[in-house]
Design a protein around this motif. Structure first.
Motif, PDB file in Angstrom:
ATOM      1  N   PRO A   1      34.151  46.121  15.700  1.00  0.00           N
ATOM      2  CA  PRO A   1      33.329  46.977  16.554  1.00  0.00           C
ATOM      3  C   PRO A   1      33.814  46.979  17.999  1.00  0.00           C
ATOM      4  CG  PRO A   1      32.195  44.921  16.097  1.00  0.00           C
ATOM      5  CD  PRO A   1      33.434  44.923  15.232  1.00  0.00           C
ATOM      6  N   ALA A   2      33.399  47.992  18.740  1.00  0.00           N
ATOM      7  CA  ALA A   2      33.795  48.107  20.144  1.00  0.00           C
ATOM      8  C   ALA A   2      33.347  46.901  20.956  1.00  0.00           C
ATOM      9  CB  ALA A   2      33.216  49.387  20.743  1.00  0.00           C
ATOM     10  N   ALA A   3      32.226  46.304  20.573  1.00  0.00           N
ATOM     11  CA  ALA A   3      31.720  45.142  21.305  1.00  0.00           C
ATOM     12  C   ALA A   3      32.672  43.955  21.239  1.00  0.00           C
ATOM     13  CB  ALA A   3      30.350  44.735  20.758  1.00  0.00           C
ATOM     14  N   GLU A   4      33.623  43.976  20.301  1.00  0.00           N
ATOM     15  CA  GLU A   4      34.587  42.888  20.169  1.00  0.00           C
ATOM     16  C   GLU A   4      35.949  43.260  20.745  1.00  0.00           C
ATOM     17  OE1 GLU A   4      34.705  41.633  16.090  1.00  0.00           O
ATOM     18  OE2 GLU A   4      32.539  41.264  16.011  1.00  0.00           O
ATOM     19  N   VAL A   5      35.977  44.226  21.666  1.00  0.00           N
ATOM     20  CA  VAL A   5      37.246  44.713  22.205  1.00  0.00           C
ATOM     21  C   VAL A   5      38.031  43.610  22.904  1.00  0.00           C
ATOM     22  CG1 VAL A   5      36.191  45.514  24.370  1.00  0.00           C
ATOM     23  CG2 VAL A   5      38.339  46.526  23.571  1.00  0.00           C
ATOM     24  N   ALA A   6      37.346  42.663  23.532  1.00  0.00           N
ATOM     25  CA  ALA A   6      38.063  41.581  24.218  1.00  0.00           C
ATOM     26  C   ALA A   6      38.860  40.751  23.217  1.00  0.00           C
ATOM     27  CB  ALA A   6      37.084  40.703  24.989  1.00  0.00           C
ATOM     28  N   GLU A   7      38.263  40.441  22.073  1.00  0.00           N
ATOM     29  CA  GLU A   7      38.959  39.680  21.052  1.00  0.00           C
ATOM     30  C   GLU A   7      40.098  40.503  20.451  1.00  0.00           C
ATOM     31  OE1 GLU A   7      40.281  36.682  18.814  1.00  0.00           O
ATOM     32  OE2 GLU A   7      38.797  36.565  20.425  1.00  0.00           O
ATOM     33  N   THR A   8      39.881  41.811  20.291  1.00  0.00           N
ATOM     34  CA  THR A   8      40.949  42.678  19.796  1.00  0.00           C
ATOM     35  C   THR A   8      42.132  42.657  20.749  1.00  0.00           C
ATOM     36  OG1 THR A   8      39.449  44.139  18.586  1.00  0.00           O
ATOM     37  CG2 THR A   8      41.577  45.053  19.227  1.00  0.00           C
ATOM     38  N   ALA A   9      41.842  42.715  22.050  1.00  0.00           N
ATOM     39  CA  ALA A   9      42.919  42.673  23.038  1.00  0.00           C
ATOM     40  C   ALA A   9      43.726  41.394  22.905  1.00  0.00           C
ATOM     41  CB  ALA A   9      42.335  42.793  24.446  1.00  0.00           C
ATOM     42  N   ARG A  10      43.037  40.286  22.803  1.00  0.00           N
ATOM     43  CA  ARG A  10      43.723  38.996  22.657  1.00  0.00           C
ATOM     44  C   ARG A  10      44.584  38.984  21.386  1.00  0.00           C
ATOM     45  NH1 ARG A  10      41.572  33.942  24.473  1.00  0.00           N
ATOM     46  NH2 ARG A  10      39.510  34.905  24.519  1.00  0.00           N
ATOM     47  N   THR A  11      44.048  39.570  20.316  1.00  0.00           N
ATOM     48  CA  THR A  11      44.760  39.628  19.038  1.00  0.00           C
ATOM     49  C   THR A  11      46.078  40.368  19.147  1.00  0.00           C
ATOM     50  OG1 THR A  11      42.706  39.517  17.752  1.00  0.00           O
ATOM     51  CG2 THR A  11      44.611  40.535  16.676  1.00  0.00           C
ATOM     52  N   LEU A  12      46.132  41.411  19.991  1.00  0.00           N
ATOM     53  CA  LEU A  12      47.319  42.263  20.064  1.00  0.00           C
ATOM     54  C   LEU A  12      48.476  41.643  20.843  1.00  0.00           C
ATOM     55  CD1 LEU A  12      45.722  45.812  20.468  1.00  0.00           C
ATOM     56  CD2 LEU A  12      46.725  44.770  18.422  1.00  0.00           C
ATOM     57  N   LEU A  13      48.245  40.535  21.519  1.00  0.00           N
ATOM     58  CA  LEU A  13      49.350  39.853  22.185  1.00  0.00           C
ATOM     59  C   LEU A  13      50.377  39.401  21.146  1.00  0.00           C
ATOM     60  CD1 LEU A  13      47.475  37.679  24.828  1.00  0.00           C
ATOM     61  CD2 LEU A  13      49.016  39.601  25.290  1.00  0.00           C
ATOM     62  N   GLY A  14      51.633  39.645  21.441  1.00  0.00           N
ATOM     63  CA  GLY A  14      52.698  39.284  20.524  1.00  0.00           C
ATOM     64  C   GLY A  14      53.065  40.385  19.555  1.00  0.00           C
ATOM     65  N   TRP A  15      52.203  41.392  19.396  1.00  0.00           N
ATOM     66  CA  TRP A  15      52.547  42.519  18.541  1.00  0.00           C
ATOM     67  C   TRP A  15      53.679  43.307  19.183  1.00  0.00           C
ATOM     68  CZ3 TRP A  15      49.214  45.059  14.509  1.00  0.00           C
ATOM     69  CH2 TRP A  15      48.325  44.146  13.944  1.00  0.00           C
ATOM     70  N   GLU A  16      54.391  44.069  18.365  1.00  0.00           N
ATOM     71  CA  GLU A  16      55.530  44.836  18.873  1.00  0.00           C
ATOM     72  C   GLU A  16      55.251  46.331  18.800  1.00  0.00           C
ATOM     73  OE1 GLU A  16      59.072  43.501  16.904  1.00  0.00           O
ATOM     74  OE2 GLU A  16      59.045  41.560  17.920  1.00  0.00           O
ATOM     75  N   LEU A  17      55.590  47.019  19.880  1.00  0.00           N
ATOM     76  CA  LEU A  17      55.346  48.446  20.014  1.00  0.00           C
ATOM     77  C   LEU A  17      56.688  49.148  20.187  1.00  0.00           C
ATOM     78  CD1 LEU A  17      53.009  50.501  20.236  1.00  0.00           C
ATOM     79  CD2 LEU A  17      53.015  50.101  22.696  1.00  0.00           C
TER      80      LEU A  17
END
Length: 201
Positions: A9-25
């Motif tokens: 959910p949008a309310a967990e956006v902070a955790e989603t942001a942390r999760t995306l560290l290290g991902w490759e774009l």
């Protein structure tokens, strides 16, 4: 692809942001490992979010579905790139702030000029230039390969102990909310600058 953060959910956006560290774009012949991100919620409690006051033609993409790109132009000269997250109808996005170029160095240098490797994608505007991101990426999917950008997970997630958090950069409202995350000690992380309101003459 079906990553857990796509269903968060949008309310967990902070955790989603942390999760995306290290991902490759990857885009335009360049691939970047994300080292710094910044979370923005559109749940009505985050005045720094573009979606704070509800959907507009500009921000409609922020209201879902997750896994799409939200691009916008700042200062009449720079593009910035966000990854939309949150369930459909719930606005949230993660600003991609900085990264390390791991493939396509020559192409990134052609776009960015004669700068140090650590500065090729150090900051959201520089990162967008390095990837060749423009308005054409807005609203495209970044996880299924159908658009110009492709976001893929790392072999191993970045450990929580290796992540730092602090206030957001360059926003007038809610700038002290500690929703900026970065890989601790990484040289490609952008320098922190607290927002200073411009004085009118």
């Amino acid at each position: 692809m079906d990553y857990p953060w796509l269903r968060a959910p949008a309310a967990e956006v902070a955790e989603t942001a942390r999760t995306l560290l290290g991902w490759e774009l990857a885009a335009g012949g360049v691939r970047i490992r994300l080292t710094e991100v910044e979370a923005y919620a559109g749940t009505g409690e985050d005045p720094a979010s573009h979606a704070h006051r509800g959907p507009t033609p500009r921000t409609q993409v922020m209201f879902g579905p997750a896994g799409h790109a939200y691009t916008y132009f700042v200062f009449g000269m720079h593009w910035c790139l966000n990854i939309v997250c949150g369930r459909p109808g719930e606005a949230a996005a993660v600003l991609v702030r900085a990264g390390a170029v791991v493939d396509g160095l020559a192409t990134a240098r052609d776009r960015r000029g004669d700068v140090a490797d650590r500065d090729l994608a150090r900051g959201p505007a520089r990162l967008a230039v390095a990837l060749g991101v423009t308005a054409s990426a807005n609203g495209t999917c970044v996880v299924d390969g159908s658009g110009p950008l492709l976001l893929t997970p790392p072999p191993r997630p970045v450990s929580r102990s290796g992540v730092s958090a602090g206030p957001r950069v360059g926003v007038a409202a809610a700038h002290d909310v500690p929703w900026r995350y970065w890989i601790t000690g990484d040289p490609t992380v952008s320098a922190y600058r607290r927002h200073v309101p411009r004085r009118r003459p």
